[in-house]
Design a protein around this motif. Sequence first.
Motif: not given
Length: 68
Positions: A2-13
């Motif tokens: 099982k792989l885990y990632r945390f995606l993040s970015s500014d609140d944009t498209s």
Amino acid sequence: MKLYRFLSSDDTSEFCHKVTAALNKGWELHGDPTYAFDAANGVMRCGQAVIKEVEGKEYTPDLKLGEQ
């Protein structure tokens, strides 16, 4: 494995596209999205955990999760 990632970015498209791309590569949402105000840059930031089950791999710290 099982792989885990945390995606993040500014609140944009860009954030929505990042999550959509992961879903289309077989990743699944894990938990609720998160939002926080980045006071240093004056923007809202978004985050979403995703998980994926893969066969025939063994975890190593140099594994490129985004390429799975």
